[in-house]
Design an enzyme around this catalytic site. Sequence first.
Site: not given
Ligand code: MSP
Length: 496
Positions: A18, A21, A126, A129, A143, A146, A291, A294
Amino acid sequence: MKNFYITTPIYYVNSRPHIGHAYTTLSADVISRWRNISGDDVFFLTGTDEHGAKIAEAAKKSNKDPKDFTDEVSLEFVETWKNLGIEYSDFIRTTESRHEKGVESFMELLKNTGALYEGEYSGLYCTGCEKFMTEKDLVDNKCPDHNREPEKVVENNWFFKLSDYLKKIEILIKEDKIKICPDFAKKETLGLLKQNLEDFSVSRENVSWGIKLPWDQNQTVYVWVDALLNYITARGFPSISKDSWPADLQIIGKDILKFHAIYWPAMLLAAGLQTPREIFVHGYFTIDGKKMSKTIGNVIDPNDLVKEYGRDGARYLLLSQFPFGQDGDVKAEKFIDQYNSDLANGLGNLVSRVTSIVSSNNDLIFLDDLSESFCKDIRQSWERYESFFGSYAIEEAIKEIRALIKKSDEEVESFQIWDLVKKDKKRSSFVIHALLERIRVIAWMISPFMPETSEKIFLSLGIKNKSDITIKEAKELTWLPKSNEIKKCELLFPRK
Ligand code: MSP
């Protein structure tokens, strides 16, 4: 040439990418392109985090074998990054054997150095997380991220002696040997370090979708430990050279600070490896004040943005919403207005007007005589732009570009260049030369953000050797446009 190693987090493959990321990966891409044109030898790593209970659950829900499921979703990340024009050096998947072997070696190393011990974990977990939790992390017993109650688990784990490294980490952070930016993130980390953090589990007993501990086949490596190690397994760990480690810049969202700023350096110290030089923590954004989720149904797919606004349009819109490093709100319905004002009517229109005048008046003679005050303005603009990049104030660098576009638009209007070119060739040549020079600078400055648009502008300016020169060389004002080589630039951003 200096090496520069930059990383993003690796993303969970429980669901499609999304714009959260995309925001992180894009910012890393922009910084990586910036370092590249500044003359560094950049290695840019991203990838996907594919093990653990959360992914196994998602695969089960889709009635798929975890390997098939992770293959599919990981590919969606690869395709999305391609759509967004992300140019990484390597994409690592934690299910690849190069990673799994590296993780096994690292775990053996930790065990041999005495950093691990066996124990029982009894508490909350969790799966959303992938985190061990305590009562104080919960809101109404759930949590908060979630909205579900964590599981109560009692299991045998291998633990990491975190307490042995906390003092050392605190010193490294205080002295900026591990530089944590922005300041709020450094303060938050130092605050966490004061809370007497407990040792953490590096393995799980009842999670089969993972990498088995080499000496204990009943345990798989805790998914966060598995994931953090990607930053070195991608560089060839256990054989790793000083050119490939430590990372110069690790970009993360603020949600995963503790793992990156405390657990990760501790693991590295235990293994006798250097800690990362800098961790940059960006904020989280909400969509229209909510936030992204989904359940609410407000998740934005970056691929849809590319379809609507083009690759460079989507890149620009995603990065110019709010200051990098702070939280912000994205108003999706405003994208179209911003696209029209900044890109279609702003940059696109400026380049089109100026290049079309030159291409239909190819008798203009440009002399090497831009005014000293013009050159000074450009020099100052470069200085500001570079210093914004130096502190990763990406949105400020974008504002600097916008200011150059605005200034050029004002000149086009105030000199009425369409009339001037008919009345006074000499004067119009002088004015247009300055406009073209500013457009050349703009083309350089936008290149990390909008690489395709930058190339199109260079092409229309008749500049072919752009990729052979660094920004340092380009800053010297020695370019003399030749009016017969300038072609009307193709439509950059169609109006919506
Ligand atoms: N897999 C772990 C990270 C492991 S790194 C060794 C993880 N993955 S995640 O898919 O949840 O991605 C998290 C990252 O996505 C966040 O740290 C951030 O960089 C980005 N973001 C996810 N949602 C976001 C927003 N709503 N806003 C900005 N960045 C966001 O955690």
